[in-house]
Design an enzyme around this catalytic site. Structure first.
Site, PDB file in Angstrom:
ATOM      1  N   CYS A  23       0.834  -1.201   0.000  1.00  0.00           N
ATOM      2  CA  CYS A  23       0.000   0.000   0.000  1.00  0.00           C
ATOM      3  C   CYS A  23       0.871   1.254   0.000  1.00  0.00           C
ATOM      4  CB  CYS A  23      -0.952  -0.061   1.196  1.00  0.00           C
ATOM      5  SG  CYS A  23      -2.371   1.048   1.119  1.00  0.00           S
ATOM      6  N   THR A  24       0.582   2.214   0.859  1.00  0.00           N
ATOM      7  CA  THR A  24       1.333   3.462   0.892  1.00  0.00           C
ATOM      8  C   THR A  24       2.696   3.313   1.553  1.00  0.00           C
ATOM      9  OG1 THR A  24       0.090   4.059   2.878  1.00  0.00           O
ATOM     10  CG2 THR A  24      -0.663   4.990   0.778  1.00  0.00           C
TER      11      THR A  24
END
Length: 231
Positions: free
Chosen positions: A103-104
């Protein structure tokens, strides 16, 4: 003489998305011949979405790893501006055989200077920030570029873990673990990506995150500027 275990390190932080961490951990920690370490900046308890992960090690006490994994979170860019945390990610990433994220978490890798010129995945809503760190956004669920493996948003962490397992331990090991953990996703809806979600659902989600967009972009630019000063 016995071979050293393959060392997997999850670098965690308060406020991370717990499934970014626990999904891959469930799979990777079962890899034969491996050792899994969970570490944070100051060690001890790390809160995440109502859960607390206890007894984490201090990142500075970890001398090195074979695989570094950084989870994401809505506060990933706050973490990307934490010089001490980013310095540890840079140090450990420079010496690792594999540099990975979910993800981030890729934005944190970017802030550490580990994604320059590399294709990388990220949660779709924040993927456009990757070029600020010299990375090349890729909309794949799992993206490999050399020693760098990155997963898309949250649940992509499981696909990411299986891809990494197949690379390191072989496809049979990965498939056996997939069977044992009964990973056979059959979601009741097709709204898991912006390309397949209905316009109404997509617009509603974009409205939810709109207040964060300007702040996160400003943070990404600040982190990228800090990176350019040490490059």
């Amino acid at each position: 003489m016995s071979r050293l275990p393959f060392r997997i390190l999850f670098a965690v932080y308060p406020g991370m998305t717990q499934l970014d961490f626990t999904g891959p951990h469930q799979f990777l920690s079962r890899m034969p011949g491996s050792e899994t370490i969970v570490a944070s900046l100051i060690g001890g308890a790390v809160p995440s979405e109502g859960l607390v992960f206890a007894d984490t090690r201090r990142l500075s006490d970890v001398t090195g790893c074979d695989l570094l994994c950084v989870p994401g979170g809505l506060n990933a860019l706050d973490v990307a501006l934490d010089d001490a945390f980013v310095a540890e990610i840079r140090r450990l990433g420079d010496g690792a055989r594999y540099v990975t994220s979910v993800c981030t978490g890729s934005l944190i890798l970017g802030a550490a200077g580990l994604l320059h010129g590399k294709r990388a995945a990220c949660h779709w809503a924040w993927r456009h920030l990757l070029p600020l760190f010299g990375a090349i956004p890729d909309d794949g669920r799992v993206v490999r570029d050399g020693r760098v493996f990155t997963g898309g948003g949250v649940t992509a962490g499981i696909d990411f873990a299986l891809t990494v397992l197949a690379e390191i331990a072989g496809a049979e090991v990965a498939q056996t673990l997939q069977l044992g953990l009964e990973y056979a996703p059959a979601p009741p809806f097709t709204s898991g990506r912006p390309e397949t979600a209905s316009p109404k659902i997509l617009a509603g989600y974009r409205d939810q995150i709109a207040p964060l967009l300007a702040k996160r972009e400003a943070q990404a630019r600040e982190a990228a500027a800090s990176l350019s000063l040490i490059s």
